[in-house]
Design a protein around this motif. Structure first.
Motif, PDB file in Angstrom:
ATOM      1  N   GLU A  13       0.828  -1.218   0.000  1.00  0.00           N
ATOM      2  CA  GLU A  13       0.000   0.000   0.000  1.00  0.00           C
ATOM      3  C   GLU A  13       0.862   1.268   0.000  1.00  0.00           C
ATOM      4  N   GLU A  14       1.882   1.265   0.855  1.00  0.00           N
ATOM      5  CA  GLU A  14       2.683   2.481   1.017  1.00  0.00           C
ATOM      6  C   GLU A  14       3.716   2.652  -0.098  1.00  0.00           C
ATOM      7  N   THR A  15       3.961   1.576  -0.855  1.00  0.00           N
ATOM      8  CA  THR A  15       4.893   1.673  -1.987  1.00  0.00           C
ATOM      9  C   THR A  15       4.181   2.165  -3.252  1.00  0.00           C
ATOM     10  N   LEU A  16       2.855   1.982  -3.308  1.00  0.00           N
ATOM     11  CA  LEU A  16       2.090   2.384  -4.507  1.00  0.00           C
ATOM     12  C   LEU A  16       2.367   3.818  -4.976  1.00  0.00           C
ATOM     13  N   PRO A  17       2.322   4.811  -4.067  1.00  0.00           N
ATOM     14  CA  PRO A  17       2.589   6.185  -4.518  1.00  0.00           C
ATOM     15  C   PRO A  17       4.008   6.372  -5.071  1.00  0.00           C
ATOM     16  N   LEU A  18       4.956   5.610  -4.521  1.00  0.00           N
ATOM     17  CA  LEU A  18       6.338   5.716  -4.997  1.00  0.00           C
ATOM     18  C   LEU A  18       6.453   5.104  -6.388  1.00  0.00           C
ATOM     19  N   LEU A  19       5.777   3.977  -6.600  1.00  0.00           N
ATOM     20  CA  LEU A  19       5.754   3.360  -7.927  1.00  0.00           C
ATOM     21  C   LEU A  19       5.111   4.323  -8.925  1.00  0.00           C
ATOM     22  N   LEU A  86      18.260   3.723  -0.493  1.00  0.00           N
ATOM     23  CA  LEU A  86      17.232   4.706  -0.145  1.00  0.00           C
ATOM     24  C   LEU A  86      16.345   4.238   1.005  1.00  0.00           C
ATOM     25  N   ASP A  87      16.233   5.102   2.021  1.00  0.00           N
ATOM     26  CA  ASP A  87      15.234   4.904   3.073  1.00  0.00           C
ATOM     27  C   ASP A  87      13.926   5.486   2.562  1.00  0.00           C
ATOM     28  N   LEU A  88      12.908   4.665   2.386  1.00  0.00           N
ATOM     29  CA  LEU A  88      11.642   5.123   1.793  1.00  0.00           C
ATOM     30  C   LEU A  88      10.738   5.801   2.817  1.00  0.00           C
ATOM     31  N   ASN A  89      11.132   5.702   4.103  1.00  0.00           N
ATOM     32  CA  ASN A  89      10.362   6.376   5.156  1.00  0.00           C
ATOM     33  C   ASN A  89       8.916   5.893   5.261  1.00  0.00           C
ATOM     34  N   ILE A  90       8.665   4.649   4.882  1.00  0.00           N
ATOM     35  CA  ILE A  90       7.309   4.082   4.975  1.00  0.00           C
ATOM     36  C   ILE A  90       7.317   2.935   5.991  1.00  0.00           C
ATOM     37  N   ASP A 204      15.908   7.328  -9.044  1.00  0.00           N
ATOM     38  CA  ASP A 204      15.792   8.794  -8.984  1.00  0.00           C
ATOM     39  C   ASP A 204      14.340   9.203  -8.735  1.00  0.00           C
ATOM     40  N   ALA A 205      13.400   8.530  -9.410  1.00  0.00           N
ATOM     41  CA  ALA A 205      11.976   8.856  -9.230  1.00  0.00           C
ATOM     42  C   ALA A 205      11.526   8.538  -7.800  1.00  0.00           C
ATOM     43  N   PHE A 206      11.962   7.392  -7.267  1.00  0.00           N
ATOM     44  CA  PHE A 206      11.617   7.036  -5.885  1.00  0.00           C
ATOM     45  C   PHE A 206      12.182   8.079  -4.919  1.00  0.00           C
ATOM     46  N   ALA A 207      13.444   8.450  -5.140  1.00  0.00           N
ATOM     47  CA  ALA A 207      14.093   9.421  -4.244  1.00  0.00           C
ATOM     48  C   ALA A 207      13.345  10.757  -4.276  1.00  0.00           C
ATOM     49  N   GLY A 208      12.924  11.176  -5.470  1.00  0.00           N
ATOM     50  CA  GLY A 208      12.171  12.424  -5.596  1.00  0.00           C
ATOM     51  C   GLY A 208      10.842  12.341  -4.861  1.00  0.00           C
ATOM     52  N   ALA A 209      10.175  11.188  -4.972  1.00  0.00           N
ATOM     53  CA  ALA A 209       8.865  11.007  -4.323  1.00  0.00           C
ATOM     54  C   ALA A 209       9.001  10.960  -2.801  1.00  0.00           C
TER      55      ALA A 209
END
Ligand code: ATP
Ligand code: MG
Length: 212
Positions: A13-19, A86-90, A204-209
């Motif tokens: 669920e929390e990875t969806l916005p990053l994807l 990357l720490d996704l903070n989720i 890069d996109a994940f890091a930006g998100a």
């Protein structure tokens, strides 16, 4: 083809916005689909659904190029062969020591008592108590750690805590924080080199998100 390993539930669920930030949308929902390989809107990207604690293993062996795993899981796995950019903070929570409300943890520690500790996180528990100089007998469990002190299996547990409601409902109290937990992106080191042109823009996109 890029394969991304995720677990069902909060990590998915929390990875969806990053994807989404990387232009990736799953075409099926793992909660309703029985498929373990999920296609996405991108023909060159697929998701695989695995147990949370199995994510590092799939990525380590290159069966998945990328994955998302909690720091708790990565610590138990050891991280061999994994790049953790990357720490996704989720999926944020805390790893804590907890005991029964009526157990005097401080004085047990002060008296140098040998503690029985039940946990899924044996490596983290061993490291924590060794650093404190507390002697422990570790009992490996696979879930429902809260039960152990209630039925005399252990004096203490090491578990993940977010609201604390589960502890409270079981007459337990948190007595020590071991570490804060969040989920990290993990990448197979060889895949990052061989598929750099595809994987780096995703990172890069994940890091930006994560930043926004
Ligand atoms: P399984 O259900 O396969 O036994 P699990 O319970 O570890 O594994 P999840 O509950 O999906 O699987 O947890 C996935 C990750 O989310 C954990 O590894 C941890 O990093 C994090 N997590 C666990 N519990 C919480 C919580 N209560 N709040 C926030 N994050 C949590
Ligand atoms: Mg769980």
């Amino acid at each position: 083809m890029i394969t991304i390993a995720l677990s069902k539930g909060r990590i998915f669920e929390e990875t969806l916005p990053l994807l989404a930030a990387a232009g990736i949308t799953p075409l099926e929902d793992p909660e309703t689909s029985r498929k373990l390989i999920l296609p996405t809107n991108r023909a060159d990207v697929r998701l695989i659904i695995v147990r949370a604690s199995d994510v590092p293993t799939y990525v380590q062996y290159g069966a998945a190029d990328l994955g998302v795993a909690g720091k708790d899981v990565l610590n138990e796995h050891g991280g061999l062969g994994l790049y953790q950019p990357l720490d996704l903070n989720i999926a944020r929570c805390r790893m804590m020591v907890a005991v029964r409300n009526d157990f005097d943890y401080e004085s047990a520690v002060r008296q140098g008592a040998r503690l029985r500790v039940a946990t899924k996180y044996v490596q983290a528990a061993r490291d924590h108590f060794a650093a404190k100089g507390v002697h422990v007998d570790l009992i490996k469990l696979y879930g429902s750690m809260e039960l152990a002190p209630l039925v005399g299996l252990s004096d203490a547990i090491v578990d993940l805590v977010s609201s604390g409601n589960t502890l409270k409902a079981n007459h337990l109290k948190a007595v020590e924080e071991i570490t804060t937990i969040s989920s990290r992106l993990v990448v197979n080191q060889a895949a990052l080199k061989l598929k750099h042109g595809t994987i780096q823009p995703m990172l890069d996109a994940f890091a930006g998100a994560v930043k926004s």
